[in-house]
Write an enzyme that holds these catalytic residues in place. Structure first.
Site, mmCIF file in Angstrom:
data_model
loop_
_atom_site.group_PDB
_atom_site.id
_atom_site.type_symbol
_atom_site.label_atom_id
_atom_site.label_comp_id
_atom_site.label_asym_id
_atom_site.label_seq_id
_atom_site.Cartn_x
_atom_site.Cartn_y
_atom_site.Cartn_z
ATOM 1 C CE LYS A 191 -1.182 -0.121 4.945
ATOM 2 N NZ LYS A 191 0.029 0.498 5.434
ATOM 3 C CE LYS A 236 19.616 0.824 13.800
ATOM 4 N NZ LYS A 236 18.377 0.108 14.119
ATOM 5 N N GLY A 275 9.121 3.260 27.531
ATOM 6 C CA GLY A 275 9.547 1.931 27.097
ATOM 7 C C GLY A 275 11.057 1.863 26.904
ATOM 8 C CG LEU A 335 17.176 1.312 25.550
ATOM 9 C CD1 LEU A 335 17.835 0.001 25.935
ATOM 10 C CD2 LEU A 335 17.455 2.370 26.616
ATOM 11 C CD GLU A 356 10.542 -1.167 30.620
ATOM 12 O OE1 GLU A 356 10.711 -0.776 29.466
ATOM 13 O OE2 GLU A 356 9.727 -2.070 30.929
ATOM 14 C CG HIS A 408 46.793 -9.738 17.696
ATOM 15 N ND1 HIS A 408 46.092 -9.416 18.832
ATOM 16 C CD2 HIS A 408 47.956 -9.021 17.733
ATOM 17 C CE1 HIS A 408 46.809 -8.544 19.546
ATOM 18 N NE2 HIS A 408 47.945 -8.300 18.893
HETATM 19 P P1 NAD Z 1 10.093 -3.685 22.969
HETATM 20 O O1 NAD Z 1 9.166 -4.802 23.190
HETATM 21 O O2 NAD Z 1 11.516 -3.937 22.610
HETATM 22 O O3 NAD Z 1 10.112 -2.743 24.278
HETATM 23 C C1 NAD Z 1 8.951 -2.146 24.787
HETATM 24 C C2 NAD Z 1 9.215 -1.743 26.235
HETATM 25 O O4 NAD Z 1 8.114 -0.995 26.700
HETATM 26 C C3 NAD Z 1 9.363 -2.956 27.139
HETATM 27 O O5 NAD Z 1 10.527 -2.787 27.907
HETATM 28 C C4 NAD Z 1 8.101 -2.889 27.997
HETATM 29 O O6 NAD Z 1 8.288 -3.413 29.279
HETATM 30 C C5 NAD Z 1 7.851 -1.377 28.034
HETATM 31 N N1 NAD Z 1 6.475 -1.007 28.371
HETATM 32 C C6 NAD Z 1 5.345 -1.627 27.977
HETATM 33 N N2 NAD Z 1 4.275 -0.988 28.516
HETATM 34 C C7 NAD Z 1 4.768 0.052 29.258
HETATM 35 C C8 NAD Z 1 4.171 1.087 30.049
HETATM 36 N N3 NAD Z 1 2.858 1.164 30.208
HETATM 37 N N4 NAD Z 1 4.951 2.016 30.635
HETATM 38 C C9 NAD Z 1 6.299 1.941 30.490
HETATM 39 N N5 NAD Z 1 6.913 0.975 29.767
HETATM 40 C C10 NAD Z 1 6.162 0.052 29.150
HETATM 41 O O7 NAD Z 1 9.369 -2.752 21.898
HETATM 42 P P2 NAD Z 1 9.890 -1.537 21.025
HETATM 43 O O8 NAD Z 1 11.161 -0.976 21.569
HETATM 44 O O9 NAD Z 1 8.717 -0.651 20.877
HETATM 45 O O10 NAD Z 1 10.211 -2.228 19.662
HETATM 46 C C11 NAD Z 1 9.153 -2.854 18.932
HETATM 47 C C12 NAD Z 1 9.662 -4.023 18.150
HETATM 48 O O11 NAD Z 1 10.524 -3.573 17.135
HETATM 49 C C13 NAD Z 1 10.413 -4.990 19.023
HETATM 50 O O12 NAD Z 1 9.827 -6.255 18.903
HETATM 51 C C14 NAD Z 1 11.808 -4.970 18.507
HETATM 52 O O13 NAD Z 1 12.321 -6.280 18.393
HETATM 53 C C15 NAD Z 1 11.696 -4.330 17.130
HETATM 54 N N6 NAD Z 1 12.850 -3.476 16.922
HETATM 55 C C16 NAD Z 1 14.060 -4.047 16.714
HETATM 56 C C17 NAD Z 1 15.165 -3.250 16.542
HETATM 57 C C18 NAD Z 1 16.505 -3.875 16.314
HETATM 58 O O14 NAD Z 1 16.551 -5.042 15.948
HETATM 59 N N7 NAD Z 1 17.589 -3.161 16.528
HETATM 60 C C19 NAD Z 1 15.066 -1.872 16.615
HETATM 61 C C20 NAD Z 1 13.831 -1.326 16.830
HETATM 62 C C21 NAD Z 1 12.724 -2.146 16.975
#
Ligand code: NAD
Length: 463
Positions: free
Chosen positions: A34, A51, A182, A188, A205, A442
């Protein structure tokens, strides 16, 4: 009505890779997408643009803080955010156009619009105004529609002050104070980008730790490192509301003082995209989490309909979706395809990077699997010294009796690249002794992996 052996719905890393593999195997293949650009969340508003910004923001940060250590003096360092954002967009458009090229090379027909089922083996393509522009008959269908950011009750992302990862990839100015909800991958990575560019960043968090699912020892070290860099964490913190006002946002927390900030990034996970597919038309039901249930061959309950990637269970990772796309296409053609979920790495592209494959120490304890552990710090690695990135460590977990590698967890420079050796080792069923006896050039960061493997057997050399 046009006819295809396979129609893939969604052109993210799962869908476009499945389409290419199917075409390689001789299927007459189409893909419905889409968005104007191919590549899905990963290429357009996910992995790739983040990135690009991580790289640019790191260079800016280093120019301000660590060039002098290398004997490189800069008189002034200035942030040119529009150029930084434009560079990111150029990278994205180059890569998404590249997929158009791959589709052309593999003779894959692309339909622009939303794909929805009209009945078994029949799909419609619907344009933005809701008009049906195509009817397609498909012997097989792969649902690869991905996911979108989740939100919390009491918080409505407004695409401006309260945004998701999509908005946080393009803030037009550096926020003074960014509150991230989160402490997962997205929170992060994007939190660090804006911290480096000058924002105050507070991460809220819900759980008592960051990076749930990652090895706890590594996550604890990551938290300390990010705190040193300036991120403020509030853990065990339940956000109940975020209210936009004239000048900013007030974030309300259960049992705590509200926080005022100028922008909020919601990064509390993602939810599968199945709306709009008209799954009812074929009688396909989703599970309570909104995911499409599949068996180990990605078959749904409806013959000829498969699903892969973020729309099914498992980690929402681009490379997991790619593996599934290949395995699914191969299953359709040859009857056999396989994904080894024990060998799917996870990488957080912060600085230092965090990378992981296989079981965490917590999982091994929970499963009652006897294990040996070897760790090696980057501080004791010559290349890490030369680079000036000595924080972090490699941790290897191997079976106590068989020595088979069960998990590798790294925090440190280029961890995302280093983990590839561990992934290959797990894929081949290697032992820690195999890595310990493998020559590593190395001086390289990869020597830390060899040393961690030696440490599993108590014969580490450089500490
Ligand atoms: P995530 O699942 O990695 O983290 C979400 C965080 O939010 C968790 O720590 C959770 O405990 C917290 N959370 C949930 N409800 C909350 C609340 N009410 N208050 C405060 N904290 C709360 O999800 P994401 O960071 O949104 O990423 C989404 C998806 O995208 C993930 O599955 C991840 O694997 C993928 N992703 C991967 C990469 C990578 O591979 N480098 C990068 C970005 C995203």
């Amino acid at each position: 009505m046009s006819e295809f052996d396979l129609v893939v719905v969604g052109a993210g890393p799962g869908g476009y890779v499945a389409a290419i593999r199917a075409a390689q195997l001789g299927l007459k293949t189409a893909c419905i997408e889409k968005e104007p650009a191919l590549g899905g969340t990963c290429l357009r508003v996910g992995c790739i643009p983040s990135k690009a910004l991580l790289e640019s923001s790191e260079r800016y940060f280093e120019a301000r803080h660590s060039f002098a250590d290398h004997g490189v003096k800069l008189k002034t360092v200035e942030l040119d955010l529009p150029t930084m954002l434009k560079r990111k967009e150029t990278i994205v458009s180059t890569l998404t156009r590249g997929i158009d090229g791959l589709f052309a090379k593999n003779k894959i027909t692309r339909f622009k619009g939303t794909g929805r089922f009209r009945g078994p083996g029949v799909l419609e393509v619907v344009d933005a105004s809701g008009k049906v522009t195509e009817e397609i008959s498909a012997k097989n269908v792969i649902i690869a529609t991905g996911s979108r950011p989740a939100s919390l009750p009491g918080i409505v992302p407004d695409g401006d002050k309260i945004g998701t990862s999509t908005e946080a990839l393009a803030f037009p100015t550096v926020p003074k104070h960014l509150v991230v909800i989160g402490a997962g991958y997205i929170g992060l990575e994007l939190g660090i980008v804006w911290l480096r560019l000058g924002a105050k960043v507070t991460v809220l968090e819900f759980l008592p730790r960051i990076l749930p699912g990652m090895d706890a020892e590594i996550a604890a070290e990551a938290q300390k490192t990010f705190e040193k860099q300036g991120i403020e964490f509030k853990l065990g913190c339940r956000v109940t509301a975020a209210k936009p006002g004239k000048s900013g946002v007030t974030v309300e927390i259960e049992g705590g003082d509200p926080i005022s900030c100028d922008r909020v990034l919601m990064a509390v996970g993602r939810i599968p995209n199945t709306e709009g597919l008209a799954l009812d038309a074929i009688g396909l039901k989703v599970d309570p989490k909104g995911r499409v249930p599949v068996d180990e061959h990605f078959r749904t309950s409806i013959p000829g309909v498969y699903a892969i990637g973020d729309v099914i269970a498992g980690p929402m990772l681009a490379h997991k979706a790619e593996e599934e796309g290949v395995a699914c296409a191969e299953t359709i053609v040859t009857g056999y395809g396989h994904v080894n979920y024990d060998a799917i790495p996870g990488v957080v592209y912060t600085e230092p990077e965090i990378a992981s494959v296989g079981k965490t120490e917590e999982q091994l304890k929970e499963l009652g699997i006897p294990y040996k552990k070897g760790t090696f710090p980057f501080l004791a690695n010559a290349r890490a010294r030369a680079i000036g990135a000595t924080g972090g460590k490699v941790k290897m977990l191997a079976h106590a009796e068989t020595d088979r590698i069960l998990g590798v967890h790294i925090i440190g420079p280029r961890a995302g690249d280093l983990i590839a050796e561990a992934v290959a080792a797990i894929e081949f069923g290697a032992s820690s002794e195999d890595i310990a006896r493998t020559s590593h050039a190395h001086p390289t960061l990869a020597e830390c992996l060899k040393e961690a493997a030696l440490a599993v057997d108590g014969r580490v050399i450089h500490i």
